[in-house]
Every structure is written in structure tokens, then in C-alpha cells.
Design a protein around this motif. Structure first.
Motif, PDB file in Angstrom:
ATOM      1  N   PHE B  22       0.847  -1.419   0.004  1.00 31.15           N
ATOM      2  CA  PHE B  22       0.063   0.043  -0.034  1.00 31.15           C
ATOM      3  C   PHE B  22       0.565   1.471  -0.325  1.00 31.15           C
ATOM      4  N   SER B  23       2.523   1.259   0.173  1.00 30.72           N
ATOM      5  CA  SER B  23       3.123   2.063  -0.179  1.00 30.72           C
ATOM      6  C   SER B  23       2.949   2.702  -1.297  1.00 30.72           C
ATOM      7  N   ARG B  24       3.330   4.680  -1.633  1.00 34.61           N
ATOM      8  CA  ARG B  24       3.152   5.051  -2.612  1.00 34.61           C
ATOM      9  C   ARG B  24       4.557   4.890  -3.127  1.00 34.61           C
ATOM     10  N   ASN B  25       5.566   5.237  -2.784  1.00 37.00           N
ATOM     11  CA  ASN B  25       6.331   5.302  -3.233  1.00 37.00           C
ATOM     12  C   ASN B  25       7.777   3.709  -3.444  1.00 37.00           C
ATOM     13  N   ILE B  26       8.291   3.960  -4.214  1.00 36.20           N
ATOM     14  CA  ILE B  26       9.090   3.049  -5.209  1.00 36.20           C
ATOM     15  C   ILE B  26       9.633   2.359  -3.987  1.00 36.20           C
ATOM     16  N   LEU B  27      10.739   3.300  -3.626  1.00 36.31           N
ATOM     17  CA  LEU B  27      11.749   2.897  -2.639  1.00 36.31           C
ATOM     18  C   LEU B  27      11.539   1.828  -1.521  1.00 36.31           C
ATOM     19  N   TYR B  28      10.335   2.617  -0.894  1.00 36.72           N
ATOM     20  CA  TYR B  28      10.123   1.789   0.281  1.00 36.72           C
ATOM     21  C   TYR B  28       9.473   0.849   0.393  1.00 36.72           C
ATOM     22  N   ALA B  29       8.712   0.322  -0.823  1.00 38.40           N
ATOM     23  CA  ALA B  29       7.361  -0.503  -1.200  1.00 38.40           C
ATOM     24  C   ALA B  29       9.290  -1.467  -0.962  1.00 38.40           C
ATOM     25  N   MET B  30      10.416  -0.974  -2.258  1.00 41.56           N
ATOM     26  CA  MET B  30      11.105  -2.201  -2.211  1.00 41.56           C
ATOM     27  C   MET B  30      11.744  -3.101  -1.349  1.00 41.56           C
ATOM     28  N   SER B  31      11.880  -2.221  -0.321  1.00 35.77           N
ATOM     29  CA  SER B  31      12.799  -1.964   1.265  1.00 35.77           C
ATOM     30  C   SER B  31      11.847  -3.101   2.247  1.00 35.77           C
ATOM     31  N   SER B  32      10.525  -2.643   2.113  1.00 37.48           N
ATOM     32  CA  SER B  32      10.367  -2.947   3.079  1.00 37.48           C
ATOM     33  C   SER B  32       9.930  -4.909   2.650  1.00 37.48           C
ATOM     34  N   LEU B  33       9.746  -5.259   0.927  1.00 39.31           N
ATOM     35  CA  LEU B  33       9.762  -6.469   1.069  1.00 39.31           C
ATOM     36  C   LEU B  33      10.832  -6.972   1.141  1.00 39.31           C
ATOM     37  N   ALA B  34      12.460  -6.327   0.926  1.00 39.74           N
ATOM     38  CA  ALA B  34      13.273  -7.333   1.021  1.00 39.74           C
ATOM     39  C   ALA B  34      13.505  -7.363   3.169  1.00 39.74           C
ATOM     40  N   ALA B  35      12.965  -6.642   3.628  1.00 40.22           N
ATOM     41  CA  ALA B  35      12.886  -6.959   5.037  1.00 40.22           C
ATOM     42  C   ALA B  35      11.611  -8.358   5.142  1.00 40.22           C
ATOM     43  N   GLY B  36      11.230  -8.256   4.639  1.00 42.88           N
ATOM     44  CA  GLY B  36       9.766  -9.040   5.397  1.00 42.88           C
ATOM     45  C   GLY B  36      10.592 -10.595   4.284  1.00 42.88           C
ATOM     46  N   MET B  37      11.202 -10.331   3.426  1.00 43.19           N
ATOM     47  CA  MET B  37      11.794 -11.664   2.991  1.00 43.19           C
ATOM     48  C   MET B  37      12.104 -12.292   4.066  1.00 43.19           C
ATOM     49  N   VAL B  38      13.462 -11.487   4.537  1.00 42.57           N
ATOM     50  CA  VAL B  38      14.416 -12.094   5.378  1.00 42.57           C
ATOM     51  C   VAL B  38      13.540 -12.926   6.478  1.00 42.57           C
TER      52      VAL B  38
END
Lengths: 101, 186
Positions: B22-38
Motif C-alpha cells: 500500500f505504499s506510494r513510494n517504490i523505494l519504500y515498497a522494495m525495502s520493506s519487501l526485502a526485509a519481509g523476505m529476510v
């Protein structure tokens, strides 16, 4: 309170719902890819939990193959995204509706 | 102890993936996705599927997120994404219900009493060794097919992302608008 299979399945369902809501909501193609990854990960969690619960290694094998499919999907998908961005200059899905109807 | 770890991981993963979706910023979305994967690899370690956790760390957090970060160089990632939502909340509600129903349908057979494991782990082996033993005996053909698929995907990625490698590919740009072509020549 011990953590059983149900906990993992409920978590997997929640994550899958989040990913599905993202897929339905997103209009940016890159964000759509992110939501797809969330759904794949939710399926992986369910596979691993059921595999450990039953004592059958097949679930972990399937999770492994899902990861391989996800990796190749990202490689091809990002190539296509780069081509689309070069051609149209945007990744917004609404700009790609070129069919008249 | 296991319960505490599970709940911490579950809450963090759900929150991070909500940010991704639900984030609007691509960078935020990608970093949170990476953290979730870890953190999902942490779930695998709790479960006892050690090999899967390691593969999750290497493949998802390492390869896939690095690929996304690399692809980000081609896109304008600093701007906020403007998205126009026309669908109502009823659609999301119904899709959530259908997702839960799907999970219930596929998970329901695990409740049964008469389930017998087909591929059991060999005796006296820990998880990575057992996975290796099963992968190279019973799942050898799918493993090799997956290897071929990864090779095909690698070649496709190289061909698609590199321009002027093939004449037929460069014809794609012929009908692009002049601005982007000018940008390419620079």
C-alpha cells in the motif's frame, strides 16, 4: 501455548490476502510484481509448515521449485518492464490500454 | 520461546508486507519487501526447515531483491506513484474472503487422520542432508527441468534488457515517440 500448523496456515492466509489486495489495487507494473512476490512467499510458508507437520519432504521440494520459478519470472519480467519503460516512458497500467473497444 | 519468536516474526512480516502493498513510494515498497523476505526465512528456521530458510535468504533477499534494485536504475524511482483507484472496497472484501476460502480448501485435507507421508526423510539425517538425498533421487527430473528453465530465463533476461543486440529487437523502438529515442541516443 505451542505454535501448531494452524498458526502458520492463518499467517499464510493473511499474507496471501495482503498480496491479492495489492495485485487488485496496484496500477504500477513494478508494484504489481512486488505484490506477486508476496503471494508466492505466502504459498511457500504454507508448503513448508504442512511439510514439517506431516513429516513429508515433498512440501519443501515444492517450495524450492516455487523459488526457482519466482527467480526466472523476475528475470524475464524485469526485462519486459525495461522494454515497456523504454517504449512508453511510464509503468502505469492505464496507459497501456491501446485496444479500441 | 517458539511462540514469542513466531508472533514477533508474524507481526513484523504482516506489517512490512502491508507497507509493500500500500505504499506510494517504490523505494519504500522494495525495502520493506526485502526485509519481509529476510524475516520469512526466520519463520522457516523456526519450523526446522533449515535448507529452505537458507535458500530463501540467498535467492529471495539476495538475488531477486538485487535484481529489482538493479532494475530500479532504469525507472524513475524517486517520484511518488500516482494511482487512480476506481474499484470499491467491496471488491477487496470479496477478494479477501475468496483468498481465505482458497487457503481453507487447500489446507482442509491436512486435518484428516489418514494422511501418510510419501517422501519421508531418511533416518539419521538432518534437514539439509535429507533434502539433498531426496532432491537428487526422487526429484531429480524436476530439478534438471528447473535448471533448464533458469538458463532460459537468464538468456531471455539478457536478450530483453540489452538493446541493439539483435536487429529484430531494435525494430520495437521504431514507433516510439521521438523524445525517448533522443534520450536513448544520449
Amino acid at each position: 501455548m505451542t505454535i501448531g500448523l494452524t498458526h502458520y496456515l492463518v499467517l499464510s492466509a493473511i499474507l496471501f490476502s495482503v498480496g491479492l489486495a495489492g495485485v487488485l489495487r496496484r496500477k504500477n507494473l513494478l508494484m504489481l510484481f512486488f505484490a506477486t512476490e508476496i503471494m508466492l512467499n505466502a504459498a511457500n510458508v504454507a508448503f513448508a509448515a504442512i511439510s514439517v507437520h506431516i513429516g513429508d519432504l515433498s512440501g519443501q521440494m515444492f517450495a524450492l521449485f516455487i523459488m526457482a520459478v519466482a527467480a526466472s519470472e523476475v528475470a524475464v519480467g524485469l526485462g519486459l518492464l525495461i522494454l515497456i519503460y523504454k517504449k512508453y516512458g511510464t509503468l502505469n497500467l492505464d496507459n497501456f490500454s491501446i485496444m479500441k473497444g | 520461546m517458539e511462540a514469542i519468536a513466531f508472533y514477533i516474526f508474524a507481526i513484523l512480516i504482516t506489517g512490512l508486507f502491508l507497507v509493500t502493498a500500500f505504499s506510494r513510494n517504490i523505494l519504500y515498497a522494495m525495502s520493506s519487501l526485502a526485509a519481509g523476505m529476510v524475516l520469512i526465512s526466520g519463520l522457516f528456521f523456526i519450523l526446522g526447515a533449515d535448507f529452505l530458510g537458507a535458500v530463501q535468504l540467498v535467492v529471495y533477499s539476495g538475488a531477486i531483491m538485487a535484481l529489482y534494485a538493479f532494475g530500479m536504475m532504469f525507472f524513475d524511482a524517486t517520484r511518488d506513484v500516482k494511482e487512480k483507484n476506481t474499484s470499491s472496497y467491496l471488491v477487496f472484501l470479496l477478494s479477501g474472503f475468496s483468498a481465505v476460502a482458497l487457503v481453507v480448501i487447500f489446507a482442509a485435507p491436512t486435518i484428516g487422520k489418514h494422511i501418510e507421508p510419501i517422501v519421508t526423510a531418511p533416518q539419521g539425517l538432518d534437514n539439509p542432508h535429507a533434502i539433498g538425498a531426496v532432491l537428487f533421487t526422487k526429484y531429480l527430473i524436476p530439478f534438471e527441468v528447473a535448471a533448464v528453465m533458469l538458463l532460459v530465463a537468464m538468456i531471455a533476461g539478457i536478450v530483453l534488457a540489452s538493446k541493439k543486440m539483435d536487429e529484430s529487437l531494435s525494430e520495437i523502438y521504431l514507433d516510439a515517440d521521438p523524445e525517448t529515442e533522443k534520450k536513448e541516443q544520449e
